[in-house]
Design an enzyme around this catalytic site. Structure first.
Site, PDB file in Angstrom:
ATOM      1  N   CYS A   1     -18.268 -13.059 -19.761  1.00 41.51           N
ATOM      2  CA  CYS A   1     -19.583 -13.168 -20.395  1.00 41.51           C
ATOM      3  C   CYS A   1     -19.541 -14.179 -21.554  1.00 41.51           C
ATOM      4  O   CYS A   1     -20.401 -15.055 -21.670  1.00 41.51           O
ATOM      5  CB  CYS A   1     -20.003 -11.792 -20.905  1.00 41.51           C
ATOM      6  SG  CYS A   1     -21.766 -11.643 -21.243  1.00 41.51           S
TER       7      CYS A   1
ATOM      8  N   GLY B   1       0.794  -1.228   0.000  1.00 43.46           N
ATOM      9  CA  GLY B   1       0.000   0.000   0.000  1.00 43.46           C
ATOM     10  C   GLY B   1       0.822   1.270   0.000  1.00 43.46           C
ATOM     11  O   GLY B   1       0.284   2.357  -0.180  1.00 43.46           O
TER      12      GLY B   1
ATOM     13  N   CYS C   1     -22.410  -7.939 -18.922  1.00 39.12           N
ATOM     14  CA  CYS C   1     -21.168  -7.997 -18.152  1.00 39.12           C
ATOM     15  C   CYS C   1     -20.145  -7.028 -18.739  1.00 39.12           C
ATOM     16  O   CYS C   1     -19.943  -7.003 -19.955  1.00 39.12           O
ATOM     17  CB  CYS C   1     -20.556  -9.395 -18.219  1.00 39.12           C
ATOM     18  SG  CYS C   1     -21.562 -10.692 -17.515  1.00 39.12           S
TER      19      CYS C   1
HETATM   20 ZN   LIG Z   1     -22.712 -11.632 -19.106  1.00 39.69          ZN
END
Ligand SMILES: [Zn+2]
Ligand SMILES: Nc1ncnc2c1ncn2[C@@H]1O[C@H](COP(=O)(O)OP(=O)(O)OP(=O)(O)O)[C@@H](O)[C@H]1O
Ligand SMILES: [Mg+2]
Lengths: 285, 267
Positions: free
Chosen positions: A271, A31, A265
């Site tokens: 997807c 970080g 998506c």
């Molecule tokens: Zn999708």
């Protein structure tokens, strides 16, 4: 295939060593923003030169690279970075998250859980989470070193007072292992839970601002919030129109000029893979 | 009784030029000390050395630190008088957002102009760990009321406030964590006379009600007359006279103090 006019992955070995040292320091101090001497890259700053330099420093000839921009492999930005490394490093490329060893990303974390051995490289425009309220670099540096993070909550307070809830939905700040507050780059806060505890290495590169920071594998990253306004990784309340996924981050897509639209998506690989496996949403052909 | 603040031989040069030289005094709990003197006499330099904004070349600033409460007390035996000049920077910064407050002459130096009034007041609470939005907001509302700012302005930015309101907001922002010592540099400077009077009344009420100790720098003798128990008169970086406010103002001993008092009376 490699264009011999370039060193492997474009940058000379000395520069890559310098960047690797910054990366190692970042991994050692999760970080913490490590300054590095950013180099000119053959693309404009807005195109993710920080991420490109980090990728160039970690790529090996055996790697398989995936590049996404807002979750998609086929935007101009993603295509040009991918072809840049095909040309200068001759590495294999892929669009499949699981096949990639290095993934450079702008604004998303892939939906498919990452695994050990993978490296996720983020393109970062503004690395300093305190910047919006404290423009003085000398002061923000001091705030980090002394863990004075009250100001982060002032921003969230302002959000709630103005909108009734924490309206920050991108670049939502996290506290890393109870120590440094970090800007996860403009990913949607939907992705924030995926930052934490992932088996992959996460590296963040800001080119113009010359900063590198990192989350080593299995690092805790907690989204800041108030006791009475807890962090919620919001998402649209309907499934993907193409693959019917209910657990993914969706983009709104205009489908015709009669105002037709659907939600799909943002992670195109996720997807497509679901559709190939037979999942079918209500808008699928 | 232990002084809340014991200033010992504070000296600050700017190059070869004297900012302030060899200043010493004790401030007891609940006391208000005024520092007066003409422009360039070293008032702000001294104040900034005491408040940790400037590192003095010599001297000590002993502050009677509090014993941490509850669980934090375990293992802490470093409370009581501590030299804030040599303490670590994190400790000093912690003091400046808990036990200390600093009111700047120009409200814009002490406020976040891009943050709402409520956020400005709440910042110190959040800085010391407050994480409950509703209670932060309640305390901000309460403090706006105490400095006579309408609660309906809580979500407005200070840029939309008048100078007097900005100054009162700065005071609320500083006092919300219940500090024990307030440093003020010309808190009424740059304000209209009628606005000044209201601010002074308010400050006097707060100092009395909260039992605050304060150090107020000003070149306005009316301000010290109203607020300060004791005053120090500075000239060319040095304290030339000090004592109870009324005594020094009514019967100044040093020639420079006499000049200062008489020049005011002539105005
Ligand atoms: Zn999708
Ligand atoms: N940053 C600086 N660099 C050099 N000299 C300075 C600096 N700040 C103050 N001085 C000088 O130190 C002396 C004391 O200044 P200081 O600001 O403390 O006076 P002051 O009593 O607060 O005056 P004023 O009433 O005008 O605010 C003056 O001679 C001033 O010119
Ligand atoms: Mg001054």
């Amino acid at each position: 295939m490699t264009d011999q006019a370039y060193n492997f992955a474009y940058l000379d070995e000395q520069t890559k060593r310098m960047i690797r040292r910054a990366i190692l320091k970042g991994v050692a101090i999760p970080g913490y923003q490590v300054p590095f001497a950013s180099r000119e890259m053959p693309m404009p700053y807005g195109w993710g030169t920080g991420g490109v330099q980090v990728s160039a420093a970690v790529l090996t000839p055996d790697d398989t690279l995936k590049v996404i921009d807002q979750g998609a492999d086929d935007t101009t930005n993603a295509v040009s970075i991918r072809s840049f490394f095909e040309r200068t490093a001759g590495v294999a490329t892929t669009t499949a998250t699981r096949d990639a060893t290095v993934i450079q990303t702008r604004h998303r974390i892939p939906e498919e859980p990452l695994t050990e051995g993978q490296i996720l490289v983020y393109q970062v425009p503004i690395p300093e989470p305190l910047r919006f309220l404290e423009p003085r670099e000398s002061e923000t540096r001091k705030m980090h070193s002394l863990e004075e993070y009250g100001l982060m909550h002032v921003k969230l307070y302002e959000d709630i007072s103005r909108h009734g809830h924490i309206a920050t939905s991108y670049a939502y700040p996290v506290k890393v292992e109870g120590r440094y507050v970090m800007d996860p780059s403009p990913i949607p806060k939907f992705d924030n839970p995926k930052l934490s505890g992932t088996p992959a290495i996460q590296l963040f590169g800001a080119g113009r601002e010359q900063r590198i920071y990192a989350l080593p594998p299995y690092t805790q990253a907690v989204s800041l919030d108030f006791d009475d306004h807890p962090f919620t990784p919001s998402k649209a309340d309907h499934p993907c129109g193409l693959c019917a996924a209910t657990d993914s981050y969706l983009d709104e897509v205009i489908t015709d000029d009669q105002g037709g639209r659907m939600f799909v998506c943002s992670d195109t690989d996720y997807c497509t893979a679901r559709q190939a496996a037979g999942h079918k949403g209500k808008d699928a052909a | 009784m232990t002084p809340l603040l014991s200033v010992q031989g504070i000296t600050k040069h700017y190059g070869t030029h004297i900012g302030c030289a060899d200043v010493s005094f004790d401030l007891y709990p609940g006391e208000v000390m005024g520092i007066v003197g003409e422009s360039g006499s070293g008032k702000s330099t001294l104040l900034n050395c005491m408040a940790g904004h400037l590192a003095p070349d010599a001297g000590r600033v002993m502050f009677d630190t509090r014993k941490p409460s509850g669980d934090d007390a375990a293992g802490h035996d470093t409370y009581g008088p501590r030299d804030t000049v040599t303490m670590s920077e994190p400790e000093r910064r912690m003091l400046s957002r808990t036990d200390w407050a600093f009111v700047h002459q120009h409200a814009r130096d002490g406020l976040r102009m891009g943050v709402s009034a409520g956020g400005n007041v709440g910042e110190r609470l959040m800085a010391v760990g407050a994480r409950h939005y509703a209670s932060i907001r309640d305390q901000a509302t309460d403090w706006l009321g105490r400095v006579e700012i309408d609660a309906g302005r809580i979500d407005d930015r200070p840029t939309t406030f008048s100078g007097g309101m900005q100054q009162r907001l700065q005071i609320a922002r500083n006092l919300v964590t219940g500090p024990r010592l307030v440093f003020m540099d010309e808190p009424t400077g740059g304000l209209d006379v009628s606005v000044q009077a209201r601010l002074l009344d308010l400050l006097r009420g707060l100092v009395r009600d909260m039992g605050l100790s304060a150090i107020i720098v000003t070149h306005d003798l009316a301000v010290v007359r109203l607020l300060a128990d004791r005053i120090m008169v500075m000239k060319s970086g040095r304290v030339v006279e000090s004592g109870l406010t009324d005594q020094v103002l009514d019967d100044p001993q040093h020639a420079y103090s006499q000049l200062l008092v008489s020049s005011v009376l002539q105005v």
